[in-house]
Design a protein around this motif. Structure first.
Motif, PDB file in Angstrom:
ATOM      1  N   GLU A  20       0.747  -1.171  -0.123  1.00 37.95           N
ATOM      2  CA  GLU A  20      -0.147  -0.003   0.219  1.00 37.95           C
ATOM      3  C   GLU A  20       0.830   1.223   0.066  1.00 37.95           C
ATOM      4  O   GLU A  20       1.867   1.185   0.809  1.00 37.95           O
ATOM      5  N   VAL A  21       0.484   2.187  -0.946  1.00 40.24           N
ATOM      6  CA  VAL A  21       1.489   3.385  -0.978  1.00 40.24           C
ATOM      7  C   VAL A  21       0.313   4.488  -1.101  1.00 40.24           C
ATOM      8  O   VAL A  21      -0.897   4.525  -1.474  1.00 40.24           O
ATOM      9  N   GLU A  22       0.851   5.565  -0.553  1.00 38.16           N
ATOM     10  CA  GLU A  22      -0.031   6.816  -0.787  1.00 38.16           C
ATOM     11  C   GLU A  22       0.644   7.931  -1.496  1.00 38.16           C
ATOM     12  O   GLU A  22       2.093   8.274  -1.405  1.00 38.16           O
ATOM     13  N   VAL A  23       0.124   8.198  -2.434  1.00 39.57           N
ATOM     14  CA  VAL A  23       0.939   9.292  -3.683  1.00 39.57           C
ATOM     15  C   VAL A  23      -0.020  10.444  -3.425  1.00 39.57           C
ATOM     16  O   VAL A  23      -0.996  10.715  -3.709  1.00 39.57           O
ATOM     17  N   GLU A  24       0.974  11.519  -3.680  1.00 39.09           N
ATOM     18  CA  GLU A  24       0.665  13.162  -3.505  1.00 39.09           C
ATOM     19  C   GLU A  24       1.580  13.654  -4.370  1.00 39.09           C
ATOM     20  O   GLU A  24       2.899  13.539  -4.307  1.00 39.09           O
ATOM     21  N   ALA A  25       0.941  14.536  -5.215  1.00 38.02           N
ATOM     22  CA  ALA A  25       1.790  15.389  -6.068  1.00 38.02           C
ATOM     23  C   ALA A  25       2.659  14.476  -7.041  1.00 38.02           C
ATOM     24  O   ALA A  25       3.825  15.077  -7.088  1.00 38.02           O
ATOM     25  N   GLY A  26       2.342  13.446  -7.421  1.00 37.48           N
ATOM     26  CA  GLY A  26       3.123  12.568  -8.179  1.00 37.48           C
ATOM     27  C   GLY A  26       4.254  11.654  -7.475  1.00 37.48           C
ATOM     28  O   GLY A  26       5.025  11.204  -8.344  1.00 37.48           O
ATOM     29  N   LYS A  27       4.193  11.469  -6.174  1.00 35.03           N
ATOM     30  CA  LYS A  27       5.381  11.048  -5.499  1.00 35.03           C
ATOM     31  C   LYS A  27       4.786  10.158  -4.410  1.00 35.03           C
ATOM     32  O   LYS A  27       3.692  10.612  -3.854  1.00 35.03           O
ATOM     33  N   VAL A  28       5.313   8.966  -4.134  1.00 33.51           N
ATOM     34  CA  VAL A  28       4.855   8.229  -2.770  1.00 33.51           C
ATOM     35  C   VAL A  28       5.643   8.884  -1.540  1.00 33.51           C
ATOM     36  O   VAL A  28       6.526   9.291  -1.479  1.00 33.51           O
ATOM     37  N   VAL A  29       4.426   9.246  -0.744  1.00 34.47           N
ATOM     38  CA  VAL A  29       4.840   9.835   0.499  1.00 34.47           C
ATOM     39  C   VAL A  29       4.590   8.903   1.824  1.00 34.47           C
ATOM     40  O   VAL A  29       5.039   9.316   2.689  1.00 34.47           O
ATOM     41  N   ASP A  30       4.049   7.824   1.552  1.00 34.26           N
ATOM     42  CA  ASP A  30       4.188   6.730   2.795  1.00 34.26           C
ATOM     43  C   ASP A  30       3.756   5.332   2.070  1.00 34.26           C
ATOM     44  O   ASP A  30       3.398   5.192   0.969  1.00 34.26           O
ATOM     45  N   ALA A  31       4.223   4.341   2.758  1.00 31.12           N
ATOM     46  CA  ALA A  31       4.045   2.855   2.367  1.00 31.12           C
ATOM     47  C   ALA A  31       4.042   2.023   3.280  1.00 31.12           C
ATOM     48  O   ALA A  31       4.498   2.159   4.476  1.00 31.12           O
ATOM     49  N   ARG A  32       3.361   0.686   3.066  1.00 31.35           N
ATOM     50  CA  ARG A  32       3.391  -0.387   3.994  1.00 31.35           C
ATOM     51  C   ARG A  32       3.416  -1.576   3.350  1.00 31.35           C
ATOM     52  O   ARG A  32       2.555  -1.781   2.262  1.00 31.35           O
ATOM     53  N   ALA A  33       4.194  -2.456   3.650  1.00 30.64           N
ATOM     54  CA  ALA A  33       4.553  -3.662   2.893  1.00 30.64           C
ATOM     55  C   ALA A  33       3.867  -4.775   3.740  1.00 30.64           C
ATOM     56  O   ALA A  33       4.376  -4.714   5.104  1.00 30.64           O
ATOM     57  N   GLY A  34       3.121  -5.569   3.490  1.00 32.84           N
ATOM     58  CA  GLY A  34       2.380  -6.597   4.284  1.00 32.84           C
ATOM     59  C   GLY A  34       2.595  -7.998   3.440  1.00 32.84           C
ATOM     60  O   GLY A  34       2.266  -8.286   2.399  1.00 32.84           O
ATOM     61  N   LYS A 425       9.342   1.056  17.421  1.00 30.89           N
ATOM     62  CA  LYS A 425       9.492   2.503  17.275  1.00 30.89           C
ATOM     63  C   LYS A 425       8.728   3.250  16.225  1.00 30.89           C
ATOM     64  O   LYS A 425       8.613   4.460  16.178  1.00 30.89           O
ATOM     65  N   GLY A 426       8.213   2.371  15.531  1.00 28.87           N
ATOM     66  CA  GLY A 426       7.309   3.186  14.375  1.00 28.87           C
ATOM     67  C   GLY A 426       8.059   3.434  13.132  1.00 28.87           C
ATOM     68  O   GLY A 426       7.597   3.891  12.168  1.00 28.87           O
ATOM     69  N   LEU A 427       9.310   2.793  13.148  1.00 21.71           N
ATOM     70  CA  LEU A 427      10.099   2.993  11.881  1.00 21.71           C
ATOM     71  C   LEU A 427       9.954   2.157  10.790  1.00 21.71           C
ATOM     72  O   LEU A 427       9.379   0.892  10.782  1.00 21.71           O
ATOM     73  N   ARG A 428       9.932   2.760   9.641  1.00 19.80           N
ATOM     74  CA  ARG A 428       9.397   1.673   8.284  1.00 19.80           C
ATOM     75  C   ARG A 428      10.550   0.695   8.325  1.00 19.80           C
ATOM     76  O   ARG A 428      11.767   0.838   8.404  1.00 19.80           O
ATOM     77  N   GLY A 429       9.888  -0.224   7.704  1.00 22.49           N
ATOM     78  CA  GLY A 429      10.874  -1.254   6.933  1.00 22.49           C
ATOM     79  C   GLY A 429      11.746  -0.788   5.947  1.00 22.49           C
ATOM     80  O   GLY A 429      11.587   0.095   5.222  1.00 22.49           O
ATOM     81  N   PRO A 430      12.874  -1.309   5.440  1.00 24.00           N
ATOM     82  CA  PRO A 430      13.741  -0.954   4.316  1.00 24.00           C
ATOM     83  C   PRO A 430      12.968  -0.728   3.172  1.00 24.00           C
ATOM     84  O   PRO A 430      13.375   0.394   2.630  1.00 24.00           O
ATOM     85  N   VAL A 431      12.133  -1.632   2.622  1.00 23.49           N
ATOM     86  CA  VAL A 431      11.233  -1.430   1.405  1.00 23.49           C
ATOM     87  C   VAL A 431      10.308  -0.224   1.399  1.00 23.49           C
ATOM     88  O   VAL A 431      10.321   0.760   0.671  1.00 23.49           O
ATOM     89  N   GLU A 432       9.679  -0.082   2.894  1.00 24.74           N
ATOM     90  CA  GLU A 432       8.709   0.884   2.880  1.00 24.74           C
ATOM     91  C   GLU A 432       9.471   2.128   2.640  1.00 24.74           C
ATOM     92  O   GLU A 432       9.024   3.274   2.212  1.00 24.74           O
ATOM     93  N   GLU A 433      10.626   2.273   3.394  1.00 24.62           N
ATOM     94  CA  GLU A 433      11.337   3.579   3.208  1.00 24.62           C
ATOM     95  C   GLU A 433      11.787   3.852   1.899  1.00 24.62           C
ATOM     96  O   GLU A 433      11.682   5.007   1.231  1.00 24.62           O
ATOM     97  N   ALA A 434      12.321   2.746   1.261  1.00 24.88           N
ATOM     98  CA  ALA A 434      12.874   2.821  -0.212  1.00 24.88           C
ATOM     99  C   ALA A 434      11.624   3.380  -1.308  1.00 24.88           C
ATOM    100  O   ALA A 434      11.842   4.078  -2.037  1.00 24.88           O
ATOM    101  N   LEU A 435      10.459   3.081  -0.824  1.00 19.95           N
ATOM    102  CA  LEU A 435       9.307   3.546  -1.906  1.00 19.95           C
ATOM    103  C   LEU A 435       9.140   4.873  -1.620  1.00 19.95           C
ATOM    104  O   LEU A 435       8.358   5.473  -2.611  1.00 19.95           O
ATOM    105  N   VAL A 436       9.470   5.617  -0.430  1.00 20.60           N
ATOM    106  CA  VAL A 436       9.115   6.848  -0.214  1.00 20.60           C
ATOM    107  C   VAL A 436       9.737   7.892  -1.179  1.00 20.60           C
ATOM    108  O   VAL A 436      11.152   7.800  -1.289  1.00 20.60           O
ATOM    109  N   GLY A 437       9.251   8.890  -1.889  1.00 23.64           N
ATOM    110  CA  GLY A 437       9.812   9.495  -2.838  1.00 23.64           C
ATOM    111  C   GLY A 437       9.750   8.963  -4.414  1.00 23.64           C
ATOM    112  O   GLY A 437      10.366   9.829  -5.307  1.00 23.64           O
TER     113      GLY A 437
END
Length: 482
Positions: A20-34, A425-437
């Protein structure tokens, strides 16, 4: 307002993954990998004879099976206090090395390459997400043609591994203390007979194809960066002596955290489960004390994958991590560009070339007639850990034996590291973080998101296994392969 995009399941990977990703202004701003399935192999192994572990653990996956078998016998070596003789160590390196090369070829031509090369409008190349497929026509046709040739090469890699493994993909010759297959001049000759064609394909087809794709998609050296924390256990021991720091291996153990190189102490690994479908009582534990307590339907959880952390920080594992921490020139020379979609593909191809050549040299070191395993006794009590590398990254198995039976078994696989959900701590996983942007031109055709995901070569078959279908068991789902 951000637009929510869900890809479920992600296909052309091993297993089932929901993104799941959230897209805003043409870019991913958040992501969840399940991870949407439960693995449970740890529970199946409990109470078994520990000598069964290497065979059962291979059933975690049909692709990474050899690596799971190797990791399992390493944990048994540790628990039983036995080390393989020279021939046994080399045979393990040969079958595992070939499986990794096979997996890399499969990943590019049959899984991820079609994110960049446009195949003909016929199955298995359609359906697909549309997007900016931009390879020059000649290059595109060449890559698609190699899709078929790669099938034959991966078969030969399996046949070569079976010379000493007896069976592939699930190798039956693996045992604590070494391998059960004998070494003769005849089987060395058979094994080496396969290598020439595989070496030629890797160096003259696979590596040039990856470089051609990277040239056309150069902007993907800036996409999919992530945390830039990398970790590798290392693999392919080069000595028969103990090597507790993992520095006498062809791929040495190490990490890169916050811009600094460092060592890896397995005791500093923990697994969080705050956002995973496991009981919170098991969170934050080192795998040696890990527990598997499923909690389907738990509150904020969204994955069956736990969240491994090293000293509390997310780390990416895989070929990029191995090549970076070993400071291989082709990858180190990329600098910051290495932390990207194309950096991962290039690292994988460079690694395949380095490894397949070394496999030939290891075969020359075999001594016909010399022993391939060391005798051992199963202890009444014992603990062991096996750390090595699968194609997709750092792989660890932990075992505890009580009263000659498996009391506890924990497996932390590469995709658990890369596709972990948020931690305690609420930190995203590596792929979740890689998807942002990640730029997304058309949220209804998010091919850019898939390019980031598949660059990690996810293997959900290793990470999770069983599907909970609900009490009625009559749910109907439709799947579209993209």
């Amino acid at each position: 307002m951000a637009q929510r995009v869900v890809i479920d399941p992600v296909t052309r990977i091993e297993g089932h993954l929901k993104i799941e990703v959230e897209v805003e202004a043409g870019k991913v701003v958040d992501a969840r990998a399940g991870g949407t399935m439960f693995r449970g192999l740890e529970l199946i192994l409990r109470g078994r004879d520990p000598r069964d572990a290497a065979q059962l653990a291979q059933r975690i996956c049909g692709v990474c099976s050899v690596e799971h078998g190797i990791t399992s016998v390493l944990s048994l070596d540790s628990a039983f206090g036995v080390r393989p003789p020279r021939n046994g160590r080399i045979l393990r390196n040969l079958v595992c090395g070939l499986n990794i090369v096979m997996s890399h070829i499969t990943h590019f031509y049959h899984l991820a390459g079609l994110d960049f090369a446009r195949g003909p409008d016929t199955p298995p190349f359609v359906p697909r997400y549309e997007g900016d497929y931009r390879l020059p026509q000649a290059v595109n046709e060449r890559v698609v043609q190699h899709y078929v040739e790669a099938l034959a090469v991966r078969r030969k890699a399996h046949e070569a591994a079976a010379v000493f493994g007896a069976k592939v993909p699930h190798v039956s010759a693996l045992t604590a203390g070494g391998m059960t297959e004998n070494v003769s001049a005849e089987n060395i000759s058979r094994f080496k007979g396969y290598l020439g064609e595989i070496v030629s394909f890797v160096d003259n087809v696979y590596l040039p194809d990856v470089m051609a794709v990277a040239k056309a998609y150069e902007d993907y050296f800036q996409i999919g960066t992530g945390y830039k924390n990398l970790l590798a256990y290392g693999a392919f021991p080069l000595t028969d002596e103990e090597d507790p720091q993992g520095q006498k291996q062809f791929f040495r153990r190490g990490r890169y955290t916050g811009g600094q190189f460092g060592s890896v102490d397995p005791e500093r690994i923990t697994e969080d489960v705050r956002f995973s479908w496991f009981e919170d009582a098991g969170t934050g534990r080192n795998p040696v004390e890990g527990v598997t307590l499923p909690a389907p339907g738990k509150g904020k959880a969204y994955s069956w994958i736990k969240a491994p952390r090293y000293e509390g920080r997310p780390h990416e594992v895989g070929p990029l991590a191995r090549m970076w921490v070993n400071r291989v020139g082709e990858i180190a020379g990329l600098g910051e560009k290495a932390f990207s979609v194309m950096g991962r593909h290039y690292a994988r191809a460079v690694e395949a070339s380095l490894l397949i050549r070394e496999i030939g040299k290891w075969a020359d070191e075999l001594v016909p007639g010399e022993p391939t395993f060391s005798p051992y006794s199963v202890p009444k009590e014992g603990k062991g850990v096996g750390l090595t590398e699968a194609a997709r990254g750092a792989l660890g198995h932990w075992i505890e034996v009580r009263d000659y039976r498996i009391h506890n078994y924990q497996a932390v696989v590469p995709t658990t590291w890369n596709f972990s959900p948020r931690d305690d701590k609420g930190l995203r996983g590596p792929v979740e973080e890689a998807l942002v942007g990640t730029p997304v031109k058309d949220p209804t055709q998010p091919v850019e998101v898939l390019r980031v995901i598949r660059s990690f070569d996810p293997c959900l078959a290793c990470a999770v296994h069983l599907l909970e279908t609900g009490s009625s068991g009559r749910h109907r789902r439709e799947f579209q392969v993209l």
